[in-house]
Structure formats: structure tokens, C-alpha cells
Design a protein around this motif. Structure first.
Motif, PDB file in Angstrom:
ATOM      1  N   ILE A  63      12.300  -0.504   6.787  1.00  0.00           N
ATOM      2  CA  ILE A  63      11.260   0.539   6.323  1.00  0.00           C
ATOM      3  C   ILE A  63      11.362   0.782   4.896  1.00  0.00           C
ATOM      4  CG2 ILE A  63      11.173   2.862   6.760  1.00  0.00           C
ATOM      5  CD1 ILE A  63      12.353   2.572   9.302  1.00  0.00           C
ATOM      6  N   GLU A  64       9.940   1.045   4.427  1.00  0.00           N
ATOM      7  CA  GLU A  64       9.639   1.328   2.950  1.00  0.00           C
ATOM      8  C   GLU A  64       9.319   2.812   3.052  1.00  0.00           C
ATOM      9  OE1 GLU A  64       8.932  -2.845   1.268  1.00  0.00           O
ATOM     10  OE2 GLU A  64       6.951  -1.679   1.921  1.00  0.00           O
ATOM     11  N   PHE A  65       9.390   3.598   1.775  1.00  0.00           N
ATOM     12  CA  PHE A  65       8.766   4.722   1.678  1.00  0.00           C
ATOM     13  C   PHE A  65       8.129   4.777   0.371  1.00  0.00           C
ATOM     14  CE2 PHE A  65      12.912   5.667  -0.085  1.00  0.00           C
ATOM     15  CZ  PHE A  65      12.669   6.471  -0.963  1.00  0.00           C
ATOM     16  N   SER A  66       7.410   5.909   0.078  1.00  0.00           N
ATOM     17  CA  SER A  66       6.466   6.056  -1.096  1.00  0.00           C
ATOM     18  C   SER A  66       6.161   7.456  -1.470  1.00  0.00           C
ATOM     19  CB  SER A  66       5.220   5.332  -1.101  1.00  0.00           C
ATOM     20  OG  SER A  66       4.317   5.686  -2.336  1.00  0.00           O
ATOM     21  N   CYS A  67       6.569   7.828  -2.436  1.00  0.00           N
ATOM     22  CA  CYS A  67       6.445   9.385  -2.958  1.00  0.00           C
ATOM     23  C   CYS A  67       5.361   9.391  -3.997  1.00  0.00           C
ATOM     24  CB  CYS A  67       7.782   9.910  -3.666  1.00  0.00           C
ATOM     25  SG  CYS A  67       9.118   9.932  -2.491  1.00  0.00           S
ATOM     26  N   ASP A  68       4.506   8.538  -4.233  1.00  0.00           N
ATOM     27  CA  ASP A  68       3.380   8.626  -5.217  1.00  0.00           C
ATOM     28  C   ASP A  68       2.073   8.001  -4.402  1.00  0.00           C
ATOM     29  OD1 ASP A  68       3.963   6.016  -5.150  1.00  0.00           O
ATOM     30  OD2 ASP A  68       4.684   5.718  -7.346  1.00  0.00           O
ATOM     31  N   ASN A  69       1.844   8.531  -3.269  1.00  0.00           N
ATOM     32  CA  ASN A  69       0.704   8.127  -2.806  1.00  0.00           C
ATOM     33  C   ASN A  69       0.573   6.646  -2.529  1.00  0.00           C
ATOM     34  OD1 ASN A  69      -1.546   9.081  -1.060  1.00  0.00           O
ATOM     35  ND2 ASN A  69      -2.802   8.695  -2.680  1.00  0.00           N
TER      36      ASN A  69
ATOM     37  N   VAL B 109      14.920  12.646  -0.928  1.00  0.00           N
ATOM     38  CA  VAL B 109      13.719  12.830  -1.537  1.00  0.00           C
ATOM     39  C   VAL B 109      13.564  14.137  -2.154  1.00  0.00           C
ATOM     40  CG1 VAL B 109      11.167  12.482  -1.487  1.00  0.00           C
ATOM     41  CG2 VAL B 109      12.789  10.838  -0.319  1.00  0.00           C
ATOM     42  N   THR B 110      13.277  14.090  -3.532  1.00  0.00           N
ATOM     43  CA  THR B 110      13.118  15.428  -4.147  1.00  0.00           C
ATOM     44  C   THR B 110      11.516  15.364  -4.615  1.00  0.00           C
ATOM     45  OG1 THR B 110      13.761  14.544  -6.430  1.00  0.00           O
ATOM     46  CG2 THR B 110      15.459  15.564  -5.121  1.00  0.00           C
ATOM     47  N   GLY B 111      10.947  16.610  -5.098  1.00  0.00           N
ATOM     48  CA  GLY B 111       9.920  16.818  -5.496  1.00  0.00           C
ATOM     49  C   GLY B 111       8.824  17.654  -4.492  1.00  0.00           C
ATOM     50  N   GLY B 112       9.432  17.731  -3.244  1.00  0.00           N
ATOM     51  CA  GLY B 112       8.510  18.516  -2.229  1.00  0.00           C
ATOM     52  C   GLY B 112       7.212  18.005  -2.078  1.00  0.00           C
ATOM     53  N   SER B 113       6.871  16.875  -2.078  1.00  0.00           N
ATOM     54  CA  SER B 113       5.339  16.168  -1.797  1.00  0.00           C
ATOM     55  C   SER B 113       5.627  15.294  -0.407  1.00  0.00           C
ATOM     56  CB  SER B 113       5.032  14.913  -2.825  1.00  0.00           C
ATOM     57  OG  SER B 113       5.988  13.736  -3.006  1.00  0.00           O
ATOM     58  N   ASP B 114       4.588  15.012   0.044  1.00  0.00           N
ATOM     59  CA  ASP B 114       4.255  14.189   1.334  1.00  0.00           C
ATOM     60  C   ASP B 114       4.887  12.979   0.861  1.00  0.00           C
ATOM     61  OD1 ASP B 114       3.038  16.350   2.340  1.00  0.00           O
ATOM     62  OD2 ASP B 114       1.092  15.253   2.374  1.00  0.00           O
ATOM     63  N   VAL B 115       5.433  12.080   1.895  1.00  0.00           N
ATOM     64  CA  VAL B 115       6.177  10.864   1.933  1.00  0.00           C
ATOM     65  C   VAL B 115       5.161   9.868   2.758  1.00  0.00           C
ATOM     66  CG1 VAL B 115       8.117   9.456   2.220  1.00  0.00           C
ATOM     67  CG2 VAL B 115       8.397  11.876   1.304  1.00  0.00           C
ATOM     68  N   LEU B 116       4.848   8.642   2.393  1.00  0.00           N
ATOM     69  CA  LEU B 116       4.397   7.746   2.951  1.00  0.00           C
ATOM     70  C   LEU B 116       5.387   6.634   3.500  1.00  0.00           C
ATOM     71  CD1 LEU B 116       1.347   6.780   0.799  1.00  0.00           C
ATOM     72  CD2 LEU B 116       1.381   8.529   2.700  1.00  0.00           C
ATOM     73  N   LEU B 117       5.369   6.379   4.904  1.00  0.00           N
ATOM     74  CA  LEU B 117       6.100   5.468   5.306  1.00  0.00           C
ATOM     75  C   LEU B 117       5.647   4.322   6.019  1.00  0.00           C
ATOM     76  CD1 LEU B 117       7.470   8.576   6.257  1.00  0.00           C
ATOM     77  CD2 LEU B 117       9.513   6.743   6.131  1.00  0.00           C
ATOM     78  N   ARG B 118       6.051   2.853   5.957  1.00  0.00           N
ATOM     79  CA  ARG B 118       5.755   1.812   6.680  1.00  0.00           C
ATOM     80  C   ARG B 118       6.855   1.030   6.971  1.00  0.00           C
ATOM     81  NH1 ARG B 118       2.615  -1.221   1.715  1.00  0.00           N
ATOM     82  NH2 ARG B 118       4.213  -1.935   0.419  1.00  0.00           N
ATOM     83  N   THR B 119       6.737   0.148   7.730  1.00  0.00           N
ATOM     84  CA  THR B 119       7.592  -0.928   8.428  1.00  0.00           C
ATOM     85  C   THR B 119       7.232  -2.312   7.877  1.00  0.00           C
ATOM     86  OG1 THR B 119       8.123   0.397  10.234  1.00  0.00           O
ATOM     87  CG2 THR B 119       9.090  -1.770  10.245  1.00  0.00           C
ATOM     88  N   ARG B 120       8.114  -3.189   7.191  1.00  0.00           N
ATOM     89  CA  ARG B 120       7.648  -4.527   7.172  1.00  0.00           C
ATOM     90  C   ARG B 120       8.115  -5.382   8.406  1.00  0.00           C
ATOM     91  NH1 ARG B 120       5.355  -6.440   3.031  1.00  0.00           N
ATOM     92  NH2 ARG B 120       5.348  -4.931   1.044  1.00  0.00           N
TER      93      ARG B 120
END
Length: 277
Positions: free
Chosen positions: A216-222, A235-246
Motif C-alpha cells: 500500500i502506498e500513500f501520498s500527502c501532496d495530491n 502523517v502530519t499536516g492535516g491534509s487529505d491523504v491519497l492511498l493505493r495498492t500495488r
């Protein structure tokens, strides 16, 4: 007129509509019946109840790989759990309202098998075909050749569920750590399951997918950059987090899903991945 050379594919089993008895009605009348129930064995249905998922929903809201694994071919009425819209429903309710024709045990040999099916009018490419069929076809083979011990626990549904959950955990690990990699080697573009995730205290993310072993991967920068998820990830920063599976070989990814920031009241998606808190 009964004809032993004709196979009847019993597919339209939407329980509350009264179609679930067709396989047994055919077998009792000396026709050969193949179980191809749309609620569990039709690969036209989406893997999850998400508008981004390919598939129809005329028979059930979704059919993930575990739904197919849970199918019990020896007693079709034991598969009654929800209605067309996903509302809880019991065998007793269905049998009392629309009736359940019992299978004449002397005619059981007329039920000659089961089949997973895909109507391909909306599958435009081989990749789309593979996506809808795999990995759901694998548990169809599992249920067709092997009767699990839990299938016989009709009088003890709690114990049956416990054993079935344990059996699924073993099966899901086998897929995630072994069999999906073999499909990759064969060039099969199977469905890579989206992850489920939730926030925990202190900015920690809990995430999982249906098949342990897949990354599983995640992204905090869209989606500009991606990081491998690890248990206890913060995760810090309070933003939405994107996730996906490989995929098992890392060459493909699932759809991307969004975990709304902790300050939002939104959820990733409605209860698709179970959590044991």
C-alpha cells in the motif's frame, strides 16, 4: 420435457424475487442444473459499491472476491445474507415470503456443477476482461472442487462464521503472497483491490487491503509523490491523504482513494474493509 442432454444455468436468483429455487426446480424435474447465481457468481457486478468501479448492480450491489469464496453450492439457501440493496436478510424470511423449493436428495446428482460468468458487452479490451474475471474466478474453482468443513455447520452459524473467517484469512494470504504473482507472470491484469483506511489517535493511519502481502502506498501532496505505507504510519499536516495498492509485481496500481483529513467528517468509503478495533 426432461432432457439429460440439456444443461440449465440457474442464474436469476435474486432472493426476494423468488428466483433462488430455480436450480432445485430444474434438478427435481430431471434436468441437469448448473449453479451460476448472479448474486455471487456473476462477474458483471462491481468489486465494491463505488461509482468509480466498473460493473452493473441489478443482482447485487457488489461482489468482491470474498463473496465468491463464501458461496456454498451444496445448499443454495444458506447463501442468503442480504437483499439486492445490501440490507440484511435471512433464509427464514425468504422461505416464508416467496418460498424455497427443497432439493430432492434422490435428484442431487442432477446439480452437475457451478460456473462463474461474465457478460462481456461492456468489456472493450482484454485488460477490462481480466479485471472483471480475476481474481474472482479462483475461489469459484476452490468452492467447486473442495467442500470446506464450515459449509456443513448449518445448525451453528456463529461457529461457521468463525471457521469461514479463518479459512478466508489463509486463502487471502495465499492469493496475496503467491497466486497473484503467478497471474502477473502470465500477463493477467487482475483487479488490484483498493485499500481501506482510517485515522487513529495522534495522526496515525491504519490501512489494509483484502490481500495481505500487497504493498500500500500513500501520498500527502495530491499524488505528486508516493511513499510505502508501514503499520503505525503517522502523517502530519492535516491534509487529505491519497492511498493505493500495488499489484504483486509492482507494475500496476489500484484506483486511488482519498482519506479525508482528520478535521473532516467524511470517511474514505462506506465500511467496505472490516476493522477489528
Amino acid at each position: 420435457m426432461p432432457n439429460a442432454n440439456v444443461l440449465g444455468y440457474a442464474w436469476n436468483n435474486i432472493w426476494e424475487w423468488g428466483g433462488g429455487s430455480r436450480a432445485y426446480a430444474l434438478a427435481n424435474a430431471d434436468f441437469k442444473a448448473v449453479l451460476s447465481h448472479a448474486t455471487d457468481l456473476y462477474f458483471d457486478m462491481p468489486y465494491e459499491p463505488d461509482p468509480e468501479e466498473r460493473g452493473f448492480y441489478w443482482a447485487t450491489r457488489f461482489t468482491e472476491t470474498r463473496n465468491t469464496f463464501n458461496y456454498m453450492p451444496d445448499d443454495v439457501y444458506e447463501n442468503i445474507e442480504v437483499d439486492l440493496f445490501g440490507n440484511p436478510m435471512t433464509k427464514e424470511q425468504v422461505c416464508q415470503t416467496v418460498g424455497c423449493i427443497p432439493l430432492n436428495e434422490a435428484k442431487r446428482s442432477n446439480v452437475v456443477g457451478m460456473a462463474g460468468q461474465l457478460w462481456s458487452e461492456t468489456q472493450r479490451t482484454p485488460e477490462q476482461f481480466d479485471y472483471m474475471v480475476y481474481p474472482r474466478l479462483l475461489p469459484v474453482a476452490e468452492r467447486a472442487w473442495h467442500k470446506a468443513d464450515w459449509e456443513s455447520l448449518i445448525s451453528d452459524p456463529v461457529e461457521r462464521k468463525r471457521q469461514r473467517d479463518a479459512d478466508w484469512a489463509l486463502y487471502a494470504n495465499t492469493l496475496g503472497y503467491k497466486e497473484l504473482a503467478r497471474l502477473d507472470e502470465l500477463g493477467v491484469t487482475y483487479n488490484v483491490p483498493t485499500p481501506g483506511a482510517k485515522w487513529k489517535a495522534g495522526g496515525e493511519i491504519a490501512a489494509r487491503c483484502n490481500f495481505p502481502g500487497l504493498l500500500i502506498e500513500f501520498s500527502c501532496d495530491n499524488g505528486m509523490s508516493w511513499t510505502d505505507y508501514k503499520e503505525g504510519q503517522r502523517v502530519t499536516g492535516g491534509s487529505d491523504v491519497l492511498l493505493r495498492t500495488r499489484s504483486a509485481d509492482g507494475s500496476r496500481t489500484s484506483r486511488t482513494v482519498t482519506l479525508a483529513s482528520p478535521s473532516s467528517n467524511n470517511h474514505l468509503r462506506p465500511g467496505h474493509v472490516p476493522w477489528n478495533n
